[in-house]
Structures are given as structure tokens and as C-alpha cells.
Write an enzyme that holds these catalytic residues in place. Structure first.
Site, PDB file in Angstrom:
ATOM      1  N   GLU A 197       0.852  -1.199   0.000  1.00 17.23           N
ATOM      2  CA  GLU A 197       0.000   0.000   0.000  1.00 17.23           C
ATOM      3  C   GLU A 197       0.880   1.240   0.000  1.00 17.23           C
ATOM      4  O   GLU A 197       2.005   1.217   0.513  1.00 17.23           O
ATOM      5  CB  GLU A 197      -0.910   0.007   1.238  1.00 17.23           C
ATOM      6  N   ASN A 202      -6.538   1.731   2.936  1.00 17.06           N
ATOM      7  CA  ASN A 202      -7.201   3.025   3.100  1.00 17.06           C
ATOM      8  C   ASN A 202      -6.791   4.029   2.031  1.00 17.06           C
ATOM      9  O   ASN A 202      -7.581   4.884   1.626  1.00 17.06           O
ATOM     10  CB  ASN A 202      -6.900   3.597   4.489  1.00 17.06           C
ATOM     11  N   ASN A 219     -12.229  -0.684  -0.483  1.00 14.21           N
ATOM     12  CA  ASN A 219     -11.533  -1.174   0.704  1.00 14.21           C
ATOM     13  C   ASN A 219     -12.249  -0.704   1.964  1.00 14.21           C
ATOM     14  O   ASN A 219     -12.539   0.486   2.113  1.00 14.21           O
ATOM     15  CB  ASN A 219     -10.097  -0.639   0.733  1.00 14.21           C
ATOM     16  N   GLU A 220     -12.586  -1.637   2.839  1.00 11.35           N
ATOM     17  CA  GLU A 220     -13.132  -1.336   4.171  1.00 11.35           C
ATOM     18  C   GLU A 220     -14.190  -0.231   4.139  1.00 11.35           C
ATOM     19  O   GLU A 220     -14.167   0.691   4.958  1.00 11.35           O
ATOM     20  CB  GLU A 220     -11.999  -0.984   5.138  1.00 11.35           C
ATOM     21  N   TYR A 249      -6.851  -8.004  12.479  1.00 10.06           N
ATOM     22  CA  TYR A 249      -5.507  -7.874  13.036  1.00 10.06           C
ATOM     23  C   TYR A 249      -5.506  -8.361  14.482  1.00 10.06           C
ATOM     24  O   TYR A 249      -6.529  -8.316  15.170  1.00 10.06           O
ATOM     25  CB  TYR A 249      -5.031  -6.421  12.959  1.00 10.06           C
ATOM     26  N   GLU A 286      -6.528  -8.872   4.353  1.00 15.18           N
ATOM     27  CA  GLU A 286      -5.685  -8.173   5.331  1.00 15.18           C
ATOM     28  C   GLU A 286      -5.714  -8.981   6.616  1.00 15.18           C
ATOM     29  O   GLU A 286      -6.770  -9.164   7.219  1.00 15.18           O
ATOM     30  CB  GLU A 286      -6.160  -6.745   5.599  1.00 15.18           C
ATOM     31  N   GLN A 316       1.512  -5.978   6.000  1.00 15.54           N
ATOM     32  CA  GLN A 316       1.796  -5.890   4.570  1.00 15.54           C
ATOM     33  C   GLN A 316       3.103  -6.611   4.273  1.00 15.54           C
ATOM     34  O   GLN A 316       3.562  -7.379   5.109  1.00 15.54           O
ATOM     35  CB  GLN A 316       1.832  -4.427   4.154  1.00 15.54           C
TER      36      GLN A 316
END
Length: 505
Positions: free
Chosen positions: A26, A71, A171-172, A243, A291, A348
Site C-alpha cells: 500500500e 485506506n 476497501n473497508e 488484526y 488483510e 503488509q
């Protein structure tokens, strides 16, 4: 302490899709600039890519890499990152409060992927932009020529289409932190229209629609229902993110978190299948866990990094031995759901919560979590076997105050049968922090020939870390496994991650 496992070649969960070993780059922190791309570095090649990082990426073994976010993508104009570099604009990156110079973009990423031996997984901006912009990027990347956008790609140095097969629809989008965040129904409609236009441009592509950014979101469940109601017949995968961390230093509970990952997967699949049943569809939505990782060491350090600067250091977790144990078990969890989890990306790949770290003008080096990832990606190929496990358990508590209490098996194990290589690969973690474990693995309907390899990852200090100067946490060879007929006999040391390859007929 004794544990037993029974494996049978006929009892299988599913086939491993190699894309579960994906990475993620990213435009965040030093992932791109000073990570994979640094023209002034002594190791840089003619394209400005750090060759030391390329070598480590190839060793890590990620056949897929997600890009450009994250993001970041929800505020990104992809056109800013193509064409002559001297004409590219510098922009504010609102997601991470940084400057984006745009000297690295889509074309550079595609070139990097070829050199790294990885395939691109592209994300489109459905935050501040919409379906037409997403379609334009597919046309730029995948259409052969004869249109303004495809001819622009050709003029930019890529006469052949990139042939990007896997695309993320945003994304999200369930997160209020996301630029362009919107309610589920609005995102579902936006994603549906983008999916139509993208697949009209290239019918061969596969699409990932945004699920929940964690199962702790207040909208979890309702979000999936609303989004899949609009996109079920067009989407191929639903994305989920999660996470993990140990901020209160509760190691036994921390090592139980793979069960939380599994719970998330099971609940999400139930939601997907409920929508499919309601629609009377024969189609099954698969999951893209694009992720996942450990992330807690660097939280709160953002204030030490000046805002509105380029390559602003962010999220640079330094991982220890117990993090490596957890990452190894999280990978086992992905394997345990190989029938429905077909894509996954560690978040990542470089510098940002990553297995690979770099010094700006110095070395690139392997974090502790590099090792279980690389060995699993290399040898976790084939059919995941459905195991019968008999192991002592312990009571796991986690959180302050404890938010969960459950009995956890001291042995965490997953096995894969690779018919092409003629081997059964056993991944095993002894979660007990002090006691050695006697482990017997019975290989029913196999004819074991020999133990080809046993790699152990362990350190006496669970807080031990690697650095550019030294690598105290690294795999070592064990040579004391035994075969007694169809039974593999091992002694697993406390708090150890193990990979054992057994050659079979």
C-alpha cells in the site's frame, strides 16, 4: 505431555489455492518509497527497485500482491501515477496524512510484480470515485489497444495488456475512517454498478466485494447481508480483515487467537450462504482474507512521524518470537478453511507491519514472522487433511478485563498432502510455554518412507527480535523424528513452531 493426531489420505478439507499466500503493498509509510522503490539506493536496479527487497520477496513466496491499498485507495486517482514522472502531481494522502509524490504508480507496480514473481491484485477507488473510474482502470490495464486508455498504456511503455485477473471493489467501506465511507446499501449499489462495467470491459476478471473490516464492527452481519443482496451474482469473493495483538502481555491467551480467526471465517461463511439460500442460488461466495497480521507494537507512535511528509514512517512493528508463533498458526487457520478461503494477503509485505524491513540507505532484513510464512508458502501446497486431534488443553483468557475464556488445545496442527511431491507436511505448534510435548501422528492409508525435513522455529526468549545486525530467531534443523510403521513420533519443545515433511508412497 502427550498428543496424538490421526490423518487419512481420503479425509480432506479442500485444495490449497496458492493465492492464500498473498502479500500487500500500500502507499502507506515506507512500504513503497524506501521499501520496494528507492532509485538512489546502492542496490537499486534500472527501474529504481531495491534488488535486495526483490530477492527477499521471492524467498517469502507471495504469488499475489494486493495494491495500492488499503485506506489509501479510497482517495486515490490512479491517473496521477501514470505517464511521465516529471508531470505527475504531488497530492495530499488524507488516509495517512502524508504527501504522495506519485513517482510510483500502476505501470511501475506491474513491472515490479514481474520482477518479484508475483501477480497483481488491484483495488479500485469506490470511496471518492465511482464505477466509471473503476472501469477506466480495467480498460487501461487489460484492454489490448485501439482506445484512448489502452493506447495511453501502450504509449507509457506497455504494449501488451497487463491481464490483471483479481480486482477489489474498494476497501473497508464499512469503516467511518474510510474516505468516502457510506452505508451498506449505498456501497452495495455502487459495487454492483462497478462490477457490471468492469466485467463488461473484461469478462475474465474476478471481483472481491468488501465485507466487514473486522467481526468487531457494530455492522457485522447486517453489512454482509445488504452488500451481498446487491452483488451476489457478480462478486466472486467477499473480503474480510482482522488484526491481532498482545498489548497486555498475556501470552497464553494471545496464542489462542487463531481460534478467533477461525470463528470469524465460519460466521462470515454462514452469512454468505444465508444470502445464497435466500436467492436460491447454486453459487458459493468464497472468501478473500486480504488483510491479516499482528499489529499492535507500533500503535501510538504516529506522533513521532511528521505529518504531510513523503515516506512518512508508520506502522513499523518489530516482531518477536511469540508473534512468529501466532503468524504460523494464523496461516494454519487459513489452510484449515482451504475449501472456502481462496485468497489471503498478509498486511503488509515491506516495512509496514511486515515480514521484511529495510534501512533507508542500508540493509533489508527478515523479521521473525518471515520464517513461518515462507516455509508454509513453500510447502503448504496440495490437499489439506482433516485431522483427528487428541491433546491436553489449557484455559485461555484474553483482554483486560478478560473478554473471552475458553479451553484451547495445547497442540495446534494442520497437515497437507502433496501428491505431486509425494509427501505429507505437518505443521505443528506446541502452545505450552514450559512443557515438552510427545506427539504421535498416525498416517492412515499412507506408506511413510522417511522424514525428509524437520524445521523448528524457537527461542528461549519469547520477546526476542531480529534486526539488520542479527537474526537470533531463525529456523533450525531437527533430526530426531522417528517413524514406527505408519506413525510419526516427535518431541516438540515448548513454545515452538514446527514444519515436518514426510515422504510417502
Amino acid at each position: 505431555m502427550k498428543s496424538k493426531v490421526i490423518l487419512n489420505r481420503h479425509y480432506r478439507i479442500g485444495e490449497v489455492d496458492e493465492r492464500i499466500y498473498g502479500g500487500f503493498i500500500e502507499h502507506l509509510g515506507r512500504a513503497v518509497y524506501e521499501g520496494i522503490y528507492q532509485p538512489e539506493h546502492p542496490c537499486a536496479d534500472g527501474d529504481g527497485f531495491r534488488t535486495d527487497v526483490l530477492e527477499l520477496i521471492r524467498e517469502l513466496g507471495t504469488p499475489l500482491t494486493r495494491y495500492p491499498g488499503g485506506n489509501f485507495v479510497s482517495g486515490y486517482n490512479w491517473e496521477d501515477g501514470v505517464g511521465p514522472r516529471e508531470q505527475r502531481p504531488v497530492r495530499l494522502d488524507l488516509a495517512w496524512k502524508a504527501l504522495e509524490p506519485n513517482t510510483f504508480g500502476t505501470d511501475e507496480f506491474m513491472t515490479w510484480c514481474r520482477k518479484a514473481g508475483t501477480a497483481p491484485m488491484m483495488a479500485v477507488n469506490l470511496g471518492t470515485r465511482g464505477p466509471a473510474d473503476a472501469q477506466r482502470l480495467v480498460e487501461y490495464c487489460n484492454f489490448p489497444g485501439g482506445t484512448a486508455l489502452s493506447d495511453q498504456r501502450r504509449a507509457n511503455g506497455s504494449p501488451e495488456p497487463y491481464g490483471v485477473k483479481l480486482w477489489c471493489l474498494g476497501n473497508e467501506m464499512d469503516g467511518v475512517w474510510q474516505t468516502g465511507h457510506c452505508p451498506a446499501e449505498e456501497y452495495g449499489r455502487r459495487a454492483q454498478e462497478a462490477a457490471k462495467m468492469m466485467k463488461w470491459t473484461d469478462p475474465s476478471i474476478e471481483l472481491v466485494v468488501c465485507g466487514s473490516s473486522s467481526d468487531g464492527m457494530p455492522t457485522f452481519g447486517a453489512w454482509e447481508n445488504a452488500v451481498l443482496e446487491e452483488t451476489y451474482e457478480l462478486a466472486d469473493y467477499l473480503s474480510i480483515h482482522k488484526y491481532f495483538g498482545n498489548p497486555h502481555d498475556q501470552t497464553p491467551g494471545y496464542l489462542s487467537l487463531p481460534e478467533a480467526m477461525s470463528d470469524f471465517i465460519i460466521r462470515t461463511l454462514a452469512l454468505c450462504d444465508a444470502v445464497g439460500a435466500r436467492k436460491k442460488s447454486a453459487k458459493k461466495i468464497m472468501l478473500s482474507f486480504d488483510e491479516w497480521n499482528v499489529w499492535f507494537h507500533s500503535r501510538g507512535t504516529e506522533k513521532n512521524s511528521p505529518e504531510w511528509t513523503a515516506a512518512r514512517p508508520l506502522l513499523e512493528d518489530i516482531y518477536n518470537m511469540e508473534d512468529a508463533l501466532l503468524v504460523g498458526m494464523l496461516m494454519m487457520t487459513l489452510l484449515d478453511h482451504a475449501d472456502r478461503v481462496k485468497v489471503a494477503c498478509i498486511a503488509q509485505s515491506v516495512n509496514v507491519i511486515a515480514p521484511i524491513m529495510t534501512e533507508k540507505n542500508g540493509k533489508a532484513w527478515k523479521q521473525t514472522i518471515f520464517h513461518p510464512f515462507a516455509l508454509t508458502a513453500k510447502y503448504g501446497r496440495g490437499s489439506v487433511l482433516r485431522a483427528v486431534v487428541d491433546s491436553p488443553c489449557y484455559d485461555a483468557e484474553f483482554g483486560v478485563p478478560a473478554t473471552a475464556r475458553r479451553k484451547i488445545s495445547s497442540l495446534r496442527t494442520t497437515s497437507v498432502y502433496n501428491a505431486e511431491r509425494g509427501e505429507v507436511v505437518v505443521f505443528a505448534v506446541n502452545r505450552d510455554l514450559s512443557a515438552e510435548m510427545e506427539l504421535e501422528v498416525r498416517l492412515e492409508d499412507f506408506v511413510p518412507e522417511r522424514v525428509a525435513e524437520w524445521k523448528e522455529l524457537r527461542h528461549d526468549d519469547l520477546k526476542a527480535v531480529n534486526s539488520a545486525e542479527s537474526e537470533p530467531v531463525a529456523p533450525t534443523d531437527r533430526r530426531d523424528a522417528a517413524l514406527d510403521g505408519d506413525t510419526l513420533q516427535l518431541r516438540l519443545r515448548p513454545a515452538s513452531w514446527n514444519m515436518i515433511r514426510v515422504k510417502v508412497q
